[in-house]
Structures are given as C-alpha cells and as structure tokens.
Design a protein around this motif. Sequence first.
Motif, short mmCIF file in Angstrom:
data_model
loop_
_atom_site.label_atom_id
_atom_site.label_comp_id
_atom_site.label_asym_id
_atom_site.label_seq_id
_atom_site.Cartn_x
_atom_site.Cartn_y
_atom_site.Cartn_z
N PRO A 414 0.81 -1.23 0.00
CA PRO A 414 0.00 0.00 0.00
C PRO A 414 0.84 1.27 0.00
O PRO A 414 0.43 2.28 -0.58
CB PRO A 414 -0.82 -0.13 1.29
CG PRO A 414 -0.86 -1.61 1.57
CD PRO A 414 0.45 -2.15 1.09
N ALA A 415 2.01 1.22 0.63
CA ALA A 415 2.84 2.42 0.72
C ALA A 415 3.22 2.95 -0.65
O ALA A 415 3.43 4.15 -0.83
CB ALA A 415 4.10 2.13 1.54
N HIS A 416 3.31 2.08 -1.65
CA HIS A 416 3.74 2.51 -2.97
C HIS A 416 2.71 3.41 -3.65
O HIS A 416 3.06 4.22 -4.51
CB HIS A 416 4.01 1.31 -3.88
CG HIS A 416 5.12 0.43 -3.40
ND1 HIS A 416 5.41 -0.78 -3.99
CD2 HIS A 416 6.02 0.58 -2.39
CE1 HIS A 416 6.43 -1.34 -3.37
NE2 HIS A 416 6.82 -0.53 -2.40
N SER A 417 1.45 3.24 -3.31
CA SER A 417 0.37 3.93 -4.02
C SER A 417 -0.55 4.70 -3.09
O SER A 417 -1.71 4.96 -3.40
CB SER A 417 -0.46 2.90 -4.82
OG SER A 417 0.34 2.17 -5.70
N ALA A 418 -0.02 5.09 -1.94
CA ALA A 418 -0.87 5.69 -0.90
C ALA A 418 -1.17 7.16 -1.13
O ALA A 418 -1.94 7.74 -0.37
CB ALA A 418 -0.21 5.52 0.47
N LEU A 419 -0.60 7.77 -2.15
CA LEU A 419 -0.77 9.20 -2.37
C LEU A 419 -1.55 9.45 -3.65
O LEU A 419 -1.14 9.01 -4.73
CB LEU A 419 0.59 9.89 -2.44
CG LEU A 419 0.58 11.41 -2.55
CD1 LEU A 419 0.00 12.03 -1.27
CD2 LEU A 419 1.98 11.94 -2.79
N ALA A 420 -2.66 10.16 -3.53
CA ALA A 420 -3.43 10.56 -4.70
C ALA A 420 -2.92 11.91 -5.18
O ALA A 420 -2.95 12.90 -4.44
CB ALA A 420 -4.92 10.65 -4.35
N LEU A 421 -2.44 11.98 -6.40
CA LEU A 421 -1.86 13.20 -6.93
C LEU A 421 -2.92 14.16 -7.44
O LEU A 421 -3.79 13.75 -8.24
CB LEU A 421 -0.88 12.89 -8.07
CG LEU A 421 0.35 12.07 -7.72
CD1 LEU A 421 1.14 11.80 -8.99
CD2 LEU A 421 1.20 12.78 -6.70
N PRO A 422 -2.88 15.42 -7.05
CA PRO A 422 -3.79 16.41 -7.64
C PRO A 422 -3.37 16.73 -9.08
O PRO A 422 -2.23 16.48 -9.46
CB PRO A 422 -3.61 17.62 -6.73
CG PRO A 422 -2.20 17.51 -6.23
CD PRO A 422 -1.95 16.03 -6.07
N GLU A 423 -4.28 17.22 -9.86
CA GLU A 423 -3.90 17.71 -11.17
C GLU A 423 -2.93 18.87 -11.01
O GLU A 423 -3.10 19.71 -10.12
CB GLU A 423 -5.14 18.17 -11.97
CG GLU A 423 -6.00 17.02 -12.44
CD GLU A 423 -5.28 16.08 -13.38
OE1 GLU A 423 -4.53 16.56 -14.25
OE2 GLU A 423 -5.45 14.86 -13.22
N PHE A 424 -1.92 18.93 -11.84
CA PHE A 424 -0.87 19.91 -11.64
C PHE A 424 -1.40 21.34 -11.75
O PHE A 424 -2.12 21.67 -12.70
CB PHE A 424 0.26 19.70 -12.65
CG PHE A 424 1.46 20.53 -12.35
CD1 PHE A 424 2.33 20.18 -11.33
CD2 PHE A 424 1.74 21.68 -13.08
CE1 PHE A 424 3.45 20.96 -11.04
CE2 PHE A 424 2.84 22.45 -12.80
CZ PHE A 424 3.70 22.09 -11.78
N GLY A 425 -1.05 22.17 -10.77
CA GLY A 425 -1.42 23.56 -10.78
C GLY A 425 -2.82 23.84 -10.26
O GLY A 425 -3.30 24.97 -10.34
N ARG A 426 -3.45 22.79 -9.66
CA ARG A 426 -4.82 22.98 -9.15
C ARG A 426 -4.89 22.67 -7.66
O ARG A 426 -4.14 21.89 -7.15
CB ARG A 426 -5.80 22.07 -9.88
CG ARG A 426 -5.92 22.40 -11.36
CD ARG A 426 -6.93 21.49 -12.04
NE ARG A 426 -6.99 21.74 -13.47
CZ ARG A 426 -7.73 21.04 -14.30
NH1 ARG A 426 -8.51 20.05 -13.84
NH2 ARG A 426 -7.74 21.30 -15.59
#
Length: 426
Positions: A414-426
């Motif tokens: 789970p640690a590998h994918s635990a972060l949801a990235l926001p769309e850049f600049g938003r």
Amino acid sequence: MTPTDLPMDVRTTGKRNVLISGASIAGPALAYWLHRSGWAVTVVEKAGAPRTGGYPIDIRGTAIEVVRRMGILPRLRDAHIDSRRCTFLDADGREVTSVGPSAVAGSVEGQDLEVRRGDLAALLHGLVRDDVEFLFDDSIDTLGSTESPDSTDTLGTTDDPDQYGEYGHGVDVTFRSGRRRTFDLVVGADGMHSHTRELVFGPEEQFHRHLGYCFALFTLPNTFGLSRELVLWNTPGRAAALYAVGDDDELHAFLTFHRPTPPLDVLRDPEAQRELVATTFAGAGWKVPDIIDALRDADDLFFDTAGQIRMPRWSRGRVALVGDAAYAPSFLTGQGSSLALVGAYTLANALATHRDHTAAFAAHERGTRAFVAMNQALVGEGTATLFPTTARALEQRDAMLRDLVTLPSPPARPAHSALALPEFGR
C-alpha cells in the motif's frame, strides 16, 4: 542550454527563478514541473555531464502516474528490465530456490517498472535540456541573504521570520567556480549526503538513521553466463549478488554486509573501502572470490551505508530539500527513485498553486510527509530480511522464499500507491 544563454541575474526577466542543486532524478524532474509552471530554472551539478550507468532502480505505484503525466511512460516501458528469475544460493553456492523478481520486490507485474538508473536520468535530462540552464562541473559553495527589499518582489510576507531573517528577498549563491548569482529560491536535490542540507540545516549526523548495513556496487564483465536474472548468495550478515539486466557483456555486482555502527573512517577513502569489503568477505564461497578480485580493479565503485534521512522539516526560509536530500528511504525499501519523482511533482505543484513560497513549502510537507513516512517504514516490515544477520533468520527467510514458489504473487504494498496526486497547478 549553456550558462552563457542567460544573464547573470535571471530575475531581470520578471520570472521567478530557482536554483536546483543536483541533476540525477529529483533535480531534473523538479526542473521539468517548475519550468512548466513558469519558473526560470537553473540546475547545478558537480559532475561534468549527465550521469550514466548506475544500479537498476524501481519506479512503482504513485511514481508511475508521475512519469505518465511527464509523457515518458511509454519510453520507460520500452526500457523496462524484464528479468526472468531471482535465484538464491546458500553458503556453498547451492540453489535454495528460484522465484519471480516481482515476488521478492513487492512490485506489481505488468505495472511497476525497473530500469537502468542511467536510462531514467537520460530521459529526464532530455525533457528539460532545451528549457533549463545546466551548470555542469560546478556546485554550491556558499548561500547568503539578499538584504535589500525589492519593490517588485511579491513572494511571501515581511512577518515571516524565516524569509527575511534567513534569506531576505533572495538567496545569494557563490559557486565553487567563483561565479555568483541571486535566486528567489534554492532547492537541494543533491542526494543523501546533501551539501545544501549541510549548509542550511547543519551536519548530516543529526538527520541520519543508520540501518545496520554497508554496501558496495560496481560493474564487472559477464563471464558467468548470466542473462536477465539476479543471483544472490547469502551467509548470516553477508550477501553477494550478480545482476544481468539483459544479455549484455556486463554485470552489476552488489555486496552488502551487516555493520551495527557506520564505518565513518572509510566513507571518503575508496582504497579503504575496498580493503574493508575484501576483509569482510574473506573465505566466502561460491563466486565471491572472483567478485572481490573484480572489485579491486573496478573504476565505478560506489560504497555507502544503508541509512535514512529523517528531518522535522524540509525547508528553511527560501531553501528547500527534495528526494534523498530530504527523506532518503534507503535501498532496503526500493523506493528511493519513486519518492524522488513523487516529491518533485508535489513540491512543484505546491509552488504552482501558492505564490507565497512559505505557504507552498508548508503545503508540500502536509501533503507528502505521510506518504514518505509510510515508505520509510518499509524497513520495519521485513524488507531487510533479504539480508539476514543470524543463522536462524536465514533459515526463516529461505523457508519464506520457498513458499513464494507455490503461493500466488503478493499484492502491491500500500505504501507505494498511498498518495493521490492532484492535477498539476490545481
């Protein structure tokens, strides 16, 4: 872009300007995203050219999404090292078991990637070389404060003590070459033994967590008949591996051994490193004597301790850290390059969405620190059991490996994918 293509103070163009120290993984990735959001970017690198070679590295989980957004995922898939097996040997060189590489690494077959470090570095450099100023064969010597307020400067507020107390309205940089420049921000992406971190935060010892191992990496001729595979020999407290990343005439050698306290006296002495490794592996079986002979002649030896960098904060005033300089997880996690890519994205995104750099640095830490902590904690979840230090632990590890042959592949960590990235600049 050459150093002469830009004026001595890029701030005259009206763009915010940033100096990034380090041109390995985190540095060029950060340069890409900052240029995209309108920054004038300079990257300084002590090597004379982009670094090539290096041990294969993993790109996993959230980092896959970062390289997809950069447009280089198809080329990295083409560069993927499609290893066929990982074979474990006992003290006499007899096979313990042979398993699929993904079962050992905790990666997701068909999704996560393993590539040569030099291939990733070359792709990142190619993305930005026409848009970013590179200063090779140079490095930061000193950092100082620009005291006089600039009426056009809109970064931050005067009630921030770090901003004006530490680095005023900009950072005056003196380089080892003697050149002098002023930048709005400076980012250290210069690795675990970061000089930028030492200049701003103090000696490495206060942030370094030793994990009990030393390791040596180098290349040697493939006289062993290996192809697309890794072979790992173990005795308690010692391991030797040969890695054939393709059908090349070259192998990557990896030697690691247990050392409860770091051998600080040899870290800057390559000959002392060779002697320490040779002495540690004296009397070893299998092909280890041949590997040690190759070590003595290797011209690309890299020696270090397995450790992590843990800091209470990753920025001070107008200077920030990213990648291993801020939060090295150690090779035991397999997440160093992935954290570098993800951290570069999240730092650049924070700077794109917060005009005030102080607010941006704070937002970056709030959004990324838990992800970093989860990945650093992988060393406490059995990763180091690949290198047991006792006979009993080695027996348990071998039993676990034999089970992997008959059990289904484990799910991604789970640690590998635990972060949801926001769309850049938003």
